[in-house]
Design a protein around this motif. Structure first.
Motif, mmCIF file in Angstrom:
data_model
loop_
_atom_site.group_PDB
_atom_site.id
_atom_site.type_symbol
_atom_site.label_atom_id
_atom_site.label_comp_id
_atom_site.label_asym_id
_atom_site.label_seq_id
_atom_site.Cartn_x
_atom_site.Cartn_y
_atom_site.Cartn_z
ATOM 1 N N GLU A 1 -16.651 19.169 -29.687
ATOM 2 C CA GLU A 1 -17.795 18.351 -30.115
ATOM 3 C C GLU A 1 -17.402 17.306 -31.150
ATOM 4 N N TRP A 2 -16.262 17.481 -31.806
ATOM 5 C CA TRP A 2 -15.816 16.529 -32.818
ATOM 6 C C TRP A 2 -15.009 15.372 -32.235
ATOM 7 N N VAL A 3 -14.604 15.465 -30.978
ATOM 8 C CA VAL A 3 -13.687 14.489 -30.377
ATOM 9 C C VAL A 3 -14.490 13.398 -29.678
ATOM 10 N N ARG A 4 -14.227 12.160 -30.041
ATOM 11 C CA ARG A 4 -14.972 11.022 -29.488
ATOM 12 C C ARG A 4 -14.577 10.755 -28.033
ATOM 13 N N PRO A 5 -15.501 10.241 -27.242
ATOM 14 C CA PRO A 5 -15.141 9.787 -25.890
ATOM 15 C C PRO A 5 -13.997 8.781 -25.960
ATOM 16 N N GLY A 6 -13.076 8.874 -25.029
ATOM 17 C CA GLY A 6 -11.951 7.941 -24.977
ATOM 18 C C GLY A 6 -10.729 8.361 -25.762
ATOM 19 N N THR A 7 -10.811 9.489 -26.463
ATOM 20 C CA THR A 7 -9.696 9.945 -27.285
ATOM 21 C C THR A 7 -8.621 10.612 -26.425
ATOM 22 N N HIS A 8 -7.389 10.456 -26.845
ATOM 23 C CA HIS A 8 -6.285 11.213 -26.242
ATOM 24 C C HIS A 8 -5.804 12.247 -27.242
ATOM 25 N N VAL A 9 -5.562 13.487 -26.770
ATOM 26 C CA VAL A 9 -5.150 14.587 -27.639
ATOM 27 C C VAL A 9 -3.847 15.202 -27.126
ATOM 28 N N ASN A 10 -2.838 15.253 -27.988
ATOM 29 C CA ASN A 10 -1.598 15.969 -27.702
ATOM 30 C C ASN A 10 -1.685 17.339 -28.366
ATOM 31 N N VAL A 11 -1.664 18.401 -27.568
ATOM 32 C CA VAL A 11 -1.784 19.767 -28.074
ATOM 33 C C VAL A 11 -0.397 20.402 -28.045
ATOM 34 N N VAL A 12 0.189 20.597 -29.220
ATOM 35 C CA VAL A 12 1.623 20.850 -29.314
ATOM 36 C C VAL A 12 1.977 22.164 -30.012
ATOM 37 N N GLY A 13 1.168 22.597 -30.963
ATOM 38 C CA GLY A 13 1.591 23.647 -31.880
ATOM 39 C C GLY A 13 1.853 24.994 -31.258
ATOM 40 N N SER A 14 1.057 25.393 -30.274
ATOM 41 C CA SER A 14 1.220 26.709 -29.657
ATOM 42 C C SER A 14 2.131 26.611 -28.445
ATOM 43 N N GLY A 15 3.209 27.401 -28.463
ATOM 44 C CA GLY A 15 4.167 27.355 -27.359
ATOM 45 C C GLY A 15 4.154 28.575 -26.466
ATOM 46 N N TYR A 16 3.184 29.472 -26.666
ATOM 47 C CA TYR A 16 3.114 30.664 -25.827
ATOM 48 C C TYR A 16 1.690 31.200 -25.833
ATOM 49 N N ALA A 17 1.399 32.094 -24.908
ATOM 50 C CA ALA A 17 0.060 32.655 -24.800
ATOM 51 C C ALA A 17 -0.283 33.430 -26.068
ATOM 52 N N GLY A 18 -1.440 33.118 -26.631
ATOM 53 C CA GLY A 18 -1.867 33.764 -27.868
ATOM 54 C C GLY A 18 -2.474 32.756 -28.816
ATOM 55 N N PRO A 19 -1.673 32.162 -29.728
ATOM 56 C CA PRO A 19 -2.212 31.198 -30.688
ATOM 57 C C PRO A 19 -2.764 29.967 -29.980
ATOM 58 N N ALA A 20 -3.926 29.477 -30.427
ATOM 59 C CA ALA A 20 -4.565 28.316 -29.797
ATOM 60 C C ALA A 20 -5.035 27.340 -30.869
ATOM 61 N N GLU A 21 -4.920 26.042 -30.577
ATOM 62 C CA GLU A 21 -5.304 25.016 -31.548
ATOM 63 C C GLU A 21 -6.622 24.327 -31.212
ATOM 64 N N ILE A 22 -7.009 24.303 -29.930
ATOM 65 C CA ILE A 22 -8.250 23.629 -29.547
ATOM 66 C C ILE A 22 -9.180 24.629 -28.868
ATOM 67 N N ASP A 23 -10.488 24.358 -28.933
ATOM 68 C CA ASP A 23 -11.462 25.309 -28.402
ATOM 69 C C ASP A 23 -11.685 25.117 -26.901
ATOM 70 N N ASN A 24 -12.420 26.041 -26.317
ATOM 71 C CA ASN A 24 -12.680 25.996 -24.880
ATOM 72 C C ASN A 24 -13.427 24.733 -24.479
ATOM 73 N N ASP A 25 -14.332 24.273 -25.331
ATOM 74 C CA ASP A 25 -15.139 23.100 -25.013
ATOM 75 C C ASP A 25 -14.267 21.877 -24.766
ATOM 76 N N LEU A 26 -13.252 21.685 -25.613
ATOM 77 C CA LEU A 26 -12.377 20.527 -25.442
ATOM 78 C C LEU A 26 -11.546 20.652 -24.174
#
Length: 313
Positions: free
Chosen positions: A209-234
């Motif tokens: 809900e915080w991410v504006r339309p048209g934004t590009h997001v690189n999701v990098v921090g988590s490299g394996y199943a478990g830790p997550a940086e972004i929510d299901n909605d995104l």
């Protein structure tokens, strides 16, 4: 047997050199021209991990493996969180010929991969960069993204406001552009065109809900199943592009959480970035679309960059 240490990697593996290498490596990967196994991970104490990543640059190319440890608390000690070696084997003789400092290669090639994805997926008029995290990857991402988008301002968020402010000051001096620290993630991304999540978060810090339309997001921090940086909605709202379909279906934490919640299926992965780069599948389809690039990082990126350092005269 040659050894390429951290200082030599840092000196020679520039972003101008690394970005094209990673770009070509991902195209070849998606075409099936290179080979790799899913990384094997051994959990250690207190969130530490030891990983083994084997692969080959084709039937007749160099091959090898990366042996890597991830100790997140190293940042507070002033040393790299990723420690290890990339071992290169010669394709003609099968002999090990070189060991390369894996921490420095990982730092540079990971940011280069995000730059490759940003070049392919972010709007051409993107001008504002937000970094979630202020560690080594935040620094390398600020530099690498600058090579593909001439952003005009930078905002950083991290759990320590003091460290975030210090990071902003350093980047402002180095990149010669306005750089500020935000007190909340929501504030940091409120006007961003490009967002890079480069944290050690175990639970989502970035909400759709915080991410504006048209934004590009690189999701990098988590490299394996478990830790997550972004929510299901995104995840659900985005055009979801990955470095490896097989890898994300097995180890992509954010994707797997949304899938386990019954919100998406495997077909939510729109493409591998190599398919987008090769022109086989469309990346961004409109100015209002949110694009996400899920980066796990792969041995073919490490081998291609390390082999270039070894073989370059």
């Amino acid at each position: 047997m040659r050894f390429i240490d951290r200082e030599e990697v840092a000196r020679r593996l520039t972003y101008q050199k690394c970005i094209p290498i990673v770009r070509e490596a991902m195209i070849q990967f998606s075409r099936g021209e290179t080979k790799q196994l899913l990384r094997s991970l051994i959990p250690l104490s207190e969130g530490r991990v030891f990983g083994i990543m084997p692969g080959a640059l084709g039937d007749h190319g160099a091959f090898g493996a990366k042996l890597i440890s991830v100790f997140p608390e190293n940042f507070a000690r002033g040393i790299q969180s990723h420690q290890g070696l990339i071992i290169l084997f010669d394709a003609a003789t099968g002999a090990p010929v070189c060991a390369v400092h894996a921490g420095e290669v990982t730092a540079i090639r990971t940011a280069a991969a995000s730059a490759v994805a940003t070049e392919a997926l972010a709007r051409r008029d993107a001008r504002r960069l937000a970094l979630l995290g202020y560690g080594e990857q935040a620094q390398t991402h600020a530099r690498a993204i600058r090579k593909v988008r001439n952003y005009e301002s930078l905002v950083v968020w991290g759990r320590s406001g003091e460290r975030a402010e210090a990071f902003a000051r350093r980047m402002q001096m180095e990149l010669r552009l306005p750089a500020t620290a935000a007190t909340t993630v929501r504030e940091a991304v409120s006007e961003a065109d490009i967002i890079c999540t480069v944290t050690a978060a175990t639970e989502p810090i970035l909400m759709g809900e915080w991410v504006r339309p048209g934004t590009h997001v690189n999701v990098v921090g988590s490299g394996y199943a478990g830790p997550a940086e972004i929510d299901n909605d995104l995840v659900v709202r985005s055009r979801f592009v990955v470095d490896s379909r097989e890898g994300v279906l097995s180890q992509g934490a954010e994707f797997l959480r949304a899938k386990q919640a019954g919100l998406i299926g495997d077909d939510h992965i729109a493409a591998e970035i190599g398919q987008v780069l090769a022109g086989e599948i469309e990346g961004r389809r409109g100015a209002e679309e949110i694009t996400v690039y899920k980066s796990l990082g792969h041995i073919v990126q490490d081998l291609a960059t390390a082999w270039a350092l070894y073989s370059e005269k």
